[in-house]
Design a protein around this motif. Structure first.
Motif, PDB file in Angstrom:
ATOM      1  N   UNK A   7      -7.049   6.337   2.513  1.00  0.00           N
ATOM      2  CA  UNK A   7      -7.596   5.540   3.614  1.00  0.00           C
ATOM      3  C   UNK A   7      -7.837   6.445   4.929  1.00  0.00           C
ATOM      4  N   UNK A   8      -6.679   7.007   5.390  1.00  0.00           N
ATOM      5  CA  UNK A   8      -6.592   7.731   6.779  1.00  0.00           C
ATOM      6  C   UNK A   8      -7.487   9.032   6.607  1.00  0.00           C
ATOM      7  N   UNK A   9      -6.953   9.754   5.364  1.00  0.00           N
ATOM      8  CA  UNK A   9      -7.437  11.134   5.535  1.00  0.00           C
ATOM      9  C   UNK A   9      -8.982  11.516   4.795  1.00  0.00           C
ATOM     10  N   UNK A  10      -9.356  10.629   4.062  1.00  0.00           N
ATOM     11  CA  UNK A  10     -10.526  10.635   3.208  1.00  0.00           C
ATOM     12  C   UNK A  10     -11.616   9.720   3.511  1.00  0.00           C
ATOM     13  N   UNK A  11     -11.086   8.429   3.371  1.00  0.00           N
ATOM     14  CA  UNK A  11     -12.214   7.336   3.664  1.00  0.00           C
ATOM     15  C   UNK A  11     -12.448   7.064   5.157  1.00  0.00           C
ATOM     16  N   UNK A  12     -11.458   6.573   5.825  1.00  0.00           N
ATOM     17  CA  UNK A  12     -11.708   6.490   7.351  1.00  0.00           C
ATOM     18  C   UNK A  12     -11.722   7.639   8.239  1.00  0.00           C
ATOM     19  N   UNK A  13     -10.884   8.596   7.679  1.00  0.00           N
ATOM     20  CA  UNK A  13     -10.656   9.806   8.482  1.00  0.00           C
ATOM     21  C   UNK A  13     -10.277   9.682   9.914  1.00  0.00           C
ATOM     22  N   UNK A  21       0.795  -1.212   0.131  1.00  0.00           N
ATOM     23  CA  UNK A  21      -0.016  -0.004   0.189  1.00  0.00           C
ATOM     24  C   UNK A  21       0.741   1.484  -0.081  1.00  0.00           C
ATOM     25  N   UNK A  22       0.841   2.139  -1.162  1.00  0.00           N
ATOM     26  CA  UNK A  22       1.699   3.176  -1.300  1.00  0.00           C
ATOM     27  C   UNK A  22       1.356   4.519  -0.463  1.00  0.00           C
ATOM     28  N   UNK A  23       1.896   5.590  -0.595  1.00  0.00           N
ATOM     29  CA  UNK A  23       1.521   6.587   0.216  1.00  0.00           C
ATOM     30  C   UNK A  23       0.185   7.150  -0.125  1.00  0.00           C
ATOM     31  N   UNK A  24      -0.009   7.407  -1.201  1.00  0.00           N
ATOM     32  CA  UNK A  24      -1.275   7.762  -1.973  1.00  0.00           C
ATOM     33  C   UNK A  24      -2.369   7.030  -1.363  1.00  0.00           C
ATOM     34  N   UNK A  25      -2.145   5.683  -1.396  1.00  0.00           N
ATOM     35  CA  UNK A  25      -3.209   4.828  -0.878  1.00  0.00           C
ATOM     36  C   UNK A  25      -3.379   5.128   0.584  1.00  0.00           C
TER      37      UNK A  25
END
Length: 464
Positions: A343-349, A335-339
């Motif tokens: 995940x952390x900043x847009x999907x799950x927050x 899982x790369x940096x953009x992924x």
């Protein structure tokens, strides 16, 4: 009696008492009424301390030449302040200038704003700024909190070696160590370097991890941790990478993957509480200076629970949004940096735990799951940072460990002692690595990792 400014501002010293302080001048204000004010700091806390000097002092006229950075010793009477910007101030009876600033116009640190990029160029002087001094105090308290946590929970600190002959990860870029004269490097008949003639008698490197040697002590003491510098020779100039940085690596015998996930959550919440309790003024300054709300993030994390997801679950989520990524995702890749950011900043927050990655993208020492496709490992991802902790259950079965060493084309004889740990009383055991500077980035809100270590080491930079 010489007193620290932190001690005074906390109210530990009675007023109307004669005291002495040491420190450096931050600002100076001269009035027309024979009274001047100088603001002193000594690094023990974020705040400065106001000193009143009157023209009845013998060296008053000379003191008017004080500039930012001059070091002084001041004796005087501690009183309540008449102003509303501070609780206490010092009425000076004697001011001794210990060190003047030569050529004040050339002094690199002034009260004005300095960019972080500029401060990196003068890393020997940047601790004199509010920014770096605040980070430094938080860094100290964080290290203290980590040691305190492990001590309270029955762990023993082990100082693992910085010089090694093997690669912990199996594929890392490592710094080589040698005492050879580069003009007279010995070669054999085949044109290969004769490392037997080098200081250690073989190829040696700066370590990328204390984990493997830490496992040796966990196999006897049950619960240990390492805390020290490690080195990686990656030619990377991103704001997340250093060539020399600090790592915390606990290792626990008779422990599963879930045990270390629980431990990591407990550790993070513990250290966040201490930082908020001990360094709130520094945090307030950094939050205001960087226009962030990290204090709220830390508090929110303390009262939340880790959410855990299988690698397979995460890949399914990412595949739904594959069109958004520059690097399309597929099962079997890391899982790369953009992924991570998505995940952390847009999907799950929020922070998340991802576990059970494919074995082909992970280190040889991670325990193979029953499907023989994945390993028993976990990564903890934080918003704005990405991976902050990586850990696994270790492969305790010698035959499977040997198979993994062969699969990764490692030289088995180099790992003879590591294999011995499986030969003689092997047990399930687990551990993780926590990047010290990365957790500092999250706590402080500082985005570039070079600003949270005293003297950064990166490609082409080894000054000071």
């Amino acid at each position: 009696m010489k007193i620290s400014i932190d001690f005074i501002l906390k109210g530990y010293i009675k007023v109307n008492k004669k005291i002495s302080i040491n420190g450096w001048v931050q600002t100076k204000r001269i009035t027309k009424f024979g009274i001047s004010f100088i603001s002193i700091y000594d690094g023990t806390c974020f705040k400065t301390f106001q000193v009143i000097i009157k023209n009845n002092l013998k060296n008053y006229k000379k003191l008017l030449n004080l500039t930012t950075g001059c070091s002084v010793n001041i004796t005087g009477l501690l009183v309540f302040s008449l102003g509303n910007k501070q609780n206490y101030e010092l009425k000076a009876t004697n001011v001794k200038v210990i060190g003047w600033i030569k050529n004040p116009n050339l002094y690199p640190i002034t009260p004005k704003y300095h960019s972080k990029e500029y401060l990196r160029e003068i890393a020997h002087l940047r601790p004199r700024t509010n920014l770096i001094s605040a980070i430094s105090r938080i860094r100290h308290t964080l290290a203290y909190a980590i040691h305190k946590f492990f001590n309270k929970n029955g762990f023993f600190w082990i100082s693992t070696p910085l010089i090694t002959f093997i690669d912990t990860e199996g594929y890392s870029k490592m710094f080589k160590i040698t005492t050879f004269n580069f003009k007279k490097i010995p070669y054999n008949n085949l044109g290969n370097v004769e490392f037997k003639k080098d200081f250690f008698g073989k190829k040696s490197f700066l370590t990328v991890s204390g984990q493997l040697t830490g496992e040796a002590y966990a196999s006897s003491l049950s619960k240990i941790y390492t805390f020290g510098p490690i080195f990686r020779a990656e030619n990377s100039n991103t704001n997340k990478h250093l060539s020399e940085f600090w790592m915390i690596e606990p290792e626990i015998a008779f422990a599963s993957l879930q045990d270390i996930i629980n431990l990591s959550e407990k550790l993070l919440k513990y250290i966040f509480k201490i930082i908020i309790n001990k360094r709130i003024n520094d945090l307030y300054y950094l939050n205001k200076k960087n226009n962030i709300k990290n204090i709220n993030l830390l508090i929110k994390f303390i009262f939340s629970k880790f959410e855990q997801f299988e690698y397979n679950e995460i890949i399914k989520i990412l595949l739904k949004y594959n069109i958004k990524f520059k690097n399309p995702i597929k099962w079997g890749q890391d899982i790369s940096t953009e992924h991570e950011q998505f995940l952390c900043e847009k999907y799950f927050k929020k922070p998340i735990v991802i576990k059970n990655y494919p074995k082909n993208i992970k280190a040889f020492y991670m325990r193979i799951n029953n499907d023989y496709k994945t390993v028993s490992n976990m990564d903890i991802l934080f918003p704005g940072i990405g991976e902050i902790i990586g850990g696994s259950q270790r492969e305790e079965r010698l035959n499977i460990l040997d198979k993994r060493i062969n699969e990764m084309k490692l030289i088995k004889k180099k790992y003879w002692w590591y294999r011995d740990l499986r030969k003689y009383g092997t047990v399930p055991h687990s551990g993780f690595g926590l990047g010290f500077e990365r957790i500092l980035n999250y706590i402080t809100g500082i985005k570039n990792i070079r600003d949270v270590i005293p003297f950064p080491r990166t490609p082409n930079i080894s000054n000071f």
